[in-house]
Design a protein around this motif. Structure first.
Motif, PDB file in Angstrom:
ATOM      1  N   LYS A 375      96.769  73.995  81.837  1.00 23.09           N
ATOM      2  CA  LYS A 375      95.419  74.021  80.988  1.00 23.09           C
ATOM      3  C   LYS A 375      94.994  75.413  81.231  1.00 23.09           C
ATOM      4  O   LYS A 375      94.283  76.064  80.518  1.00 23.09           O
ATOM      5  CB  LYS A 375      94.529  73.019  81.374  1.00 23.09           C
ATOM      6  CG  LYS A 375      93.303  72.970  80.536  1.00 23.09           C
ATOM      7  CD  LYS A 375      92.422  71.659  81.029  1.00 23.09           C
ATOM      8  CE  LYS A 375      91.008  71.840  80.187  1.00 23.09           C
ATOM      9  NZ  LYS A 375      90.143  70.553  80.441  1.00 23.09           N
ATOM     10  N   THR A 379      93.974  78.268  78.558  1.00 21.64           N
ATOM     11  CA  THR A 379      92.722  79.049  78.436  1.00 21.64           C
ATOM     12  C   THR A 379      92.829  80.233  78.299  1.00 21.64           C
ATOM     13  O   THR A 379      92.217  80.884  77.785  1.00 21.64           O
ATOM     14  CB  THR A 379      91.866  78.209  79.389  1.00 21.64           C
ATOM     15  OG1 THR A 379      91.950  76.793  79.485  1.00 21.64           O
ATOM     16  CG2 THR A 379      90.307  78.783  79.389  1.00 21.64           C
ATOM     17  N   SER A 383      91.755  82.859  75.406  1.00 21.02           N
ATOM     18  CA  SER A 383      90.384  83.511  75.377  1.00 21.02           C
ATOM     19  C   SER A 383      90.327  84.963  74.480  1.00 21.02           C
ATOM     20  O   SER A 383      89.212  85.300  74.175  1.00 21.02           O
ATOM     21  CB  SER A 383      90.304  83.944  77.049  1.00 21.02           C
ATOM     22  OG  SER A 383      91.351  84.826  77.170  1.00 21.02           O
ATOM     23  N   HIS A 387      89.178  81.775  67.829  1.00 19.49           N
ATOM     24  CA  HIS A 387      88.847  80.425  67.669  1.00 19.49           C
ATOM     25  C   HIS A 387      89.754  79.747  69.009  1.00 19.49           C
ATOM     26  O   HIS A 387      90.768  79.014  68.692  1.00 19.49           O
ATOM     27  CB  HIS A 387      89.316  79.574  66.640  1.00 19.49           C
ATOM     28  CG  HIS A 387      88.622  80.088  65.156  1.00 19.49           C
ATOM     29  ND1 HIS A 387      87.253  79.943  65.226  1.00 19.49           N
ATOM     30  CD2 HIS A 387      89.133  80.746  64.257  1.00 19.49           C
ATOM     31  CE1 HIS A 387      86.845  80.180  64.132  1.00 19.49           C
ATOM     32  NE2 HIS A 387      87.923  80.956  63.585  1.00 19.49           N
ATOM     33  N   LYS A 389      89.677  77.076  70.956  1.00 18.04           N
ATOM     34  CA  LYS A 389      90.100  75.730  70.936  1.00 18.04           C
ATOM     35  C   LYS A 389      91.232  75.414  70.308  1.00 18.04           C
ATOM     36  O   LYS A 389      92.196  74.657  70.763  1.00 18.04           O
ATOM     37  CB  LYS A 389      88.892  74.797  70.706  1.00 18.04           C
ATOM     38  CG  LYS A 389      88.962  73.342  70.807  1.00 18.04           C
ATOM     39  CD  LYS A 389      87.981  72.493  70.601  1.00 18.04           C
ATOM     40  CE  LYS A 389      88.088  70.953  70.773  1.00 18.04           C
ATOM     41  NZ  LYS A 389      89.295  70.504  70.252  1.00 18.04           N
ATOM     42  N   MET A 392      94.201  76.524  72.054  1.00 15.45           N
ATOM     43  CA  MET A 392      94.563  75.480  73.334  1.00 15.45           C
ATOM     44  C   MET A 392      95.127  74.460  72.969  1.00 15.45           C
ATOM     45  O   MET A 392      96.153  73.729  73.389  1.00 15.45           O
ATOM     46  CB  MET A 392      93.222  75.307  74.189  1.00 15.45           C
ATOM     47  CG  MET A 392      92.501  76.386  75.049  1.00 15.45           C
ATOM     48  SD  MET A 392      91.529  75.823  75.964  1.00 15.45           S
ATOM     49  CE  MET A 392      92.109  74.783  77.012  1.00 15.45           C
ATOM     50  N   ASP A 393      94.664  73.774  71.825  1.00 11.26           N
ATOM     51  CA  ASP A 393      95.271  72.589  71.221  1.00 11.26           C
ATOM     52  C   ASP A 393      96.829  72.876  70.886  1.00 11.26           C
ATOM     53  O   ASP A 393      97.382  72.032  70.652  1.00 11.26           O
ATOM     54  CB  ASP A 393      94.526  71.975  70.139  1.00 11.26           C
ATOM     55  CG  ASP A 393      93.124  71.229  70.344  1.00 11.26           C
ATOM     56  OD1 ASP A 393      93.035  71.252  71.614  1.00 11.26           O
ATOM     57  OD2 ASP A 393      92.211  71.333  69.450  1.00 11.26           O
TER      58      ASP A 393
END
Length: 439
Positions: A375, A379, A383, A387, A389, A392-393
């Motif tokens: 994770k 992240t 960064s 977008h 998120k 990350m998904d």
């Protein structure tokens, strides 16, 4: 049944598989009877086709099917009984000769096994660890580069104006080899910024100091490794005329400049902060790549063992396919170019060897990657995107991407592990030196 395993060369092994012909015949007949229940043929109702005709039509197919199944099953059993770790697919060859009984068929199964991988004493390894820092000077230099990218050019004014580094010159030129013009050696109205290494050093040196309207003839020898193979290493003569000399006007580092580079509120301090963050990320990635290569080289050097050639051949196939795809994208005309396996042999063997070494390290759980670490890295990668998120998904919830991220972190853990065991000397690299490294 299977005989004892024979050791051939290095990791190559062979065993002999023998099968009773009656077992094969019985199974073939069983499958033919099953087939006969639904078989069709002109002049016969379904299921009423004579067995002789069914055997003529399907006998060879079922014989090969049964033979392959029984040989594979016998091989798998022998592998299990002998505790073998097979690398790659086995090759089956029929065995003939007087030592094969009349009521049996026999096959040689030739294959490779995985080597016994033993990592040498890492405490004896001397490693140089590259380190580098980002200072205000690197941020300033980057800002200057960004200013140049947004430069506006205006005709250079003044008496006795000559072309200098930083000026944009527009020229006509013609190149000749042995008095004959060559392809790609002629252009009109060609602009380039002097001193930016867009042209060969000798070419730029000849233009430097010229005036508008001036014509010059000068010799130039192309480098042996020049990308244009038709002219590489050859001596040419160029005729150049300068049409225009323009001076660069760089934008001020202010609110407008910051907004143009994506800082919405125009905060110059925020711009510098963003640039520093990006430079540090690039420095970290480059240091990771450099140190990883050094560690992997050290692992290979301290751990000698044979590698299965079947795995090397498979890796060569993978590298060949990747290269073909890359060529097809860059230049479709080269997509079918011949790519000899020798081009990839050394790289393929290195990759297989490293894979086996990392697998050995995994046995001691020193490369384990926690969910928190996954994770954290996702992240970090996200960064730099608009977008985060979604990115990350993408890495955490899509299985193949998660595995890709996990593999990357395992390699980094391997690097850290080797550094923790080896005799390490840190060596500072300058920012420019680091950026000049080919990745």
């Amino acid at each position: 049944m299977a005989n004892a395993v024979e050791n051939l060369e290095k990791l190559e092994r062979r065993l002999t598989i023998t099968l009773p012909i009656s077992d094969i015949t019985t199974e073939v007949e069983k499958r033919l009877k099953e087939r006969a229940r639904t078989a069709k043929a002109p002049g016969f109702r379904p299921g009423k086709v004579p067995m002789k005709m069914v055997a003529q039509q399907y006998g060879a197919y079922y014989h090969n099917e049964v033979l392959n199944e029984k040989v594979s099953a016998a091989f798998s059993k022998a592998v299990e009984e002998n505790g073998l770790k097979i690398a790659g697919a086995p090759r089956f060859d029929e065995k003939t000769g007087d030592d094969v009984a009349k009521d049996e068929v026999a096959f040689y199964a030739t294959f490779e096994v995985y080597p016994e991988v033993k990592i040498g004493d890492l405490g004896t390894v001397e490693l140089e660890k590259a380190v580098a820092t980002v200072t205000d000077a690197e941020v300033d230099k980057t800002i200057e580069i960004l200013r140049k990218r947004q430069a506006h050019f205006h005709a250079k004014e003044g008496d006795n104006v000559t072309a200098e580094d930083g000026d944009r010159v527009t020229i006509d030129f013609t190149g000749r080899i042995d008095g004959v013009e060559f392809e790609g050696g002629k252009a009109e109205g060609f602009p380039f910024v002097l001193g930016e290494k867009q042209m060969l050093p000798e070419f730029e040196a000849a233009i430097r100091g010229m005036k508008v309207g001036e014509t010059k003839v000068f010799p130039l020898t192309f480098p042996e490794n020049y990308h244009g193979k038709d002219v590489a290493g050859k001596a040419a003569e160029f005729t150049v005329k300068v049409n225009k000399i323009e001076q660069a006007h760089l934008p001020e580092v202010n609110e407008e400049f910051a907004k143009a580079l994506g800082v919405q509120d125009g905060n110059v301090a925020k711009l510098r902060e963003d640039i520093e963050t990006n430079l540090k990320r690039e420095v970290k990635n480059r240091l990771t790549a450099i140190n990883k290569n050094r560690v992997m080289d050290a692992l290979i050097k301290v751990s000698e063992f044979d590698v299965p050639q079947s795995l090397v051949k498979h890796e060569i196939g993978e590298l060949t396919e990747l290269t073909r795809r890359d060529l097809a994208i860059r230049n479709p005309a080269q997509k079918d170019i011949a790519l000899p396996p020798e081009l990839f042999t050394a790289q393929a063997e290195r990759r297989v060897r490293l894979g086996l070494l990392l697998g050995e390290l995994m046995k001691d759980n020193v490369l384990a990657v926690s969910d928190d670490k996954l994770k954290e890295r996702a992240t970090e990668i996200a960064s730099s995107y608009e977008h985060p998120k979604m990115v990350m998904d993408y890495y955490l919830n899509e299985p193949s991407r998660r595995k890709e991220l996990e593999s990357m972190l395992m390699e980094e853990n391997a690097v850290d592990y080797v550094f923790s065991k080896a005799k390490v000397v840190e060596k500072e690299m300058s920012f420019d030196e680091l950026m000049a490294q080919q990745m």
